[in-house]
Design a protein around this motif. Sequence first.
Motif, PDB file in Angstrom:
ATOM      1  N   GLU A 106     -21.493  74.300  46.484  1.00 36.42           N
ATOM      2  CA  GLU A 106     -21.140  75.712  46.327  1.00 36.42           C
ATOM      3  C   GLU A 106     -19.642  75.974  46.294  1.00 36.42           C
ATOM      4  OE1 GLU A 106     -23.086  77.570  49.614  1.00 36.42           O
ATOM      5  OE2 GLU A 106     -25.068  77.588  48.629  1.00 36.42           O
ATOM      6  N   SER A 107     -18.836  74.912  46.407  1.00 37.56           N
ATOM      7  CA  SER A 107     -17.396  75.099  46.599  1.00 37.56           C
ATOM      8  C   SER A 107     -16.687  75.653  45.377  1.00 37.56           C
ATOM      9  CB  SER A 107     -16.753  73.763  46.989  1.00 37.56           C
ATOM     10  OG  SER A 107     -16.847  72.826  45.919  1.00 37.56           O
ATOM     11  N   ASP A 108     -17.151  75.279  44.184  1.00 36.21           N
ATOM     12  CA  ASP A 108     -16.532  75.752  42.943  1.00 36.21           C
ATOM     13  C   ASP A 108     -15.007  75.540  42.967  1.00 36.21           C
ATOM     14  OD1 ASP A 108     -16.585  76.821  40.373  1.00 36.21           O
ATOM     15  OD2 ASP A 108     -16.223  78.868  41.085  1.00 36.21           O
ATOM     16  N   GLY A 109     -14.597  74.382  43.439  1.00 37.86           N
ATOM     17  CA  GLY A 109     -13.173  74.054  43.447  1.00 37.86           C
ATOM     18  C   GLY A 109     -12.463  74.370  44.744  1.00 37.86           C
ATOM     19  N   THR A 110     -13.088  75.166  45.608  1.00 37.71           N
ATOM     20  CA  THR A 110     -12.477  75.462  46.897  1.00 37.71           C
ATOM     21  C   THR A 110     -12.602  74.253  47.806  1.00 37.71           C
ATOM     22  OG1 THR A 110     -13.123  77.785  46.688  1.00 37.71           O
ATOM     23  CG2 THR A 110     -12.517  76.996  48.888  1.00 37.71           C
ATOM     24  N   PRO A 111     -11.524  73.822  48.442  1.00 37.90           N
ATOM     25  CA  PRO A 111     -11.602  72.634  49.296  1.00 37.90           C
ATOM     26  C   PRO A 111     -12.638  72.792  50.401  1.00 37.90           C
ATOM     27  CG  PRO A 111      -9.315  73.212  48.881  1.00 37.90           C
ATOM     28  CD  PRO A 111     -10.146  74.342  48.353  1.00 37.90           C
ATOM     29  N   LEU A 131     -17.928  67.566  42.064  1.00 38.65           N
ATOM     30  CA  LEU A 131     -17.151  66.371  42.388  1.00 38.65           C
ATOM     31  C   LEU A 131     -16.515  65.781  41.134  1.00 38.65           C
ATOM     32  CD1 LEU A 131     -16.287  64.291  44.489  1.00 38.65           C
ATOM     33  CD2 LEU A 131     -18.455  63.108  44.102  1.00 38.65           C
ATOM     34  N   THR A 132     -17.275  65.697  40.066  1.00 32.76           N
ATOM     35  CA  THR A 132     -16.745  65.144  38.813  1.00 32.76           C
ATOM     36  C   THR A 132     -15.614  65.998  38.267  1.00 32.76           C
ATOM     37  OG1 THR A 132     -18.944  64.256  38.303  1.00 32.76           O
ATOM     38  CG2 THR A 132     -17.366  64.378  36.502  1.00 32.76           C
ATOM     39  N   ARG A 133     -15.798  67.307  38.300  1.00 38.41           N
ATOM     40  CA  ARG A 133     -14.777  68.212  37.763  1.00 38.41           C
ATOM     41  C   ARG A 133     -13.509  68.185  38.599  1.00 38.41           C
ATOM     42  NH1 ARG A 133     -17.566  72.463  38.198  1.00 38.41           N
ATOM     43  NH2 ARG A 133     -16.663  73.276  40.120  1.00 38.41           N
ATOM     44  N   GLU A 134     -13.672  68.276  39.913  1.00 35.85           N
ATOM     45  CA  GLU A 134     -12.496  68.376  40.775  1.00 35.85           C
ATOM     46  C   GLU A 134     -11.788  67.040  40.981  1.00 35.85           C
ATOM     47  OE1 GLU A 134     -11.288  71.274  41.683  1.00 35.85           O
ATOM     48  OE2 GLU A 134     -12.967  72.142  40.570  1.00 35.85           O
ATOM     49  N   ALA A 135     -12.498  65.940  40.743  1.00 30.61           N
ATOM     50  CA  ALA A 135     -11.876  64.618  40.902  1.00 30.61           C
ATOM     51  C   ALA A 135     -10.730  64.415  39.922  1.00 30.61           C
ATOM     52  CB  ALA A 135     -12.925  63.524  40.719  1.00 30.61           C
ATOM     53  N   ALA A 136     -10.761  65.155  38.816  1.00 29.21           N
ATOM     54  CA  ALA A 136      -9.707  65.020  37.816  1.00 29.21           C
ATOM     55  C   ALA A 136      -8.362  65.531  38.320  1.00 29.21           C
ATOM     56  CB  ALA A 136     -10.105  65.782  36.550  1.00 29.21           C
ATOM     57  N   ARG A 137      -8.368  66.378  39.355  1.00 29.58           N
ATOM     58  CA  ARG A 137      -7.108  66.936  39.853  1.00 29.58           C
ATOM     59  C   ARG A 137      -6.890  66.739  41.349  1.00 29.58           C
ATOM     60  NH1 ARG A 137      -8.485  73.373  38.899  1.00 29.58           N
ATOM     61  NH2 ARG A 137     -10.308  73.517  40.275  1.00 29.58           N
ATOM     62  N   ASP A 138      -7.865  66.132  42.011  1.00 33.93           N
ATOM     63  CA  ASP A 138      -7.743  65.898  43.449  1.00 33.93           C
ATOM     64  C   ASP A 138      -7.900  64.406  43.717  1.00 33.93           C
ATOM     65  OD1 ASP A 138      -8.170  65.568  46.197  1.00 33.93           O
ATOM     66  OD2 ASP A 138      -9.079  67.545  46.400  1.00 33.93           O
TER      67      ASP A 138
END
Length: 209
Positions: free
Chosen positions: A40-45, A120-127
Amino acid sequence: MSETNPRAEQSPSARPHTGRRRNEAAHRAILDAALLLLAESDGTPVTVDAIARTAGVGKQTVYRWWPSKGAVLLDALTDRADQDVPGPDTGALRTDLRAFIADTFDAAQRGTTASALRTLTREAARDPHLAELMQSFTATRRTELRELLSRGRERGELAGDADLDLIVDQVYGVFWYRFLLGHGPLDGAVAERLADSLVAGNATGNAKV
């Protein structure tokens, strides 16, 4: 002479021990909370505070078992994958591979798991931390599949020089390509065709497949 406390004389079997059950319940609640928050994070840490609050435990309870939020998230993903894709071992490679691929496809498309994997896949590109988490998680799944293939090769169902890592890449290549782009189905029929193709294409000349 002091009085004997009758409660102290009760046998261990007469006194319920709930500590282990409480620990198991808390452990499960934390893993479930971590996966839910990631979905549910939608990019929020996702923070340890949030995991603890959602699980209904103290932050120190989380740190008792995990050193960081990344460790919690990795355990949550791995635990869910282990439950949903147990790694069959029937003694027949084709049967095992079909089941493993079909279970992988099915499990990844369920609500919370699907959302968590896409986040996870989406945010891994920038985190970088999530990128490391993604690498660790996928490595555990690759190992599970490679061991399944290795058993088949030892039984003679795959050629002795079959490239197991390449077969693993082909399985997960199909999975991630279709999972992320959605251009084709991930269902039992696809799992069966993929497994059959990989076994037939890598079998020894006299292998029983």
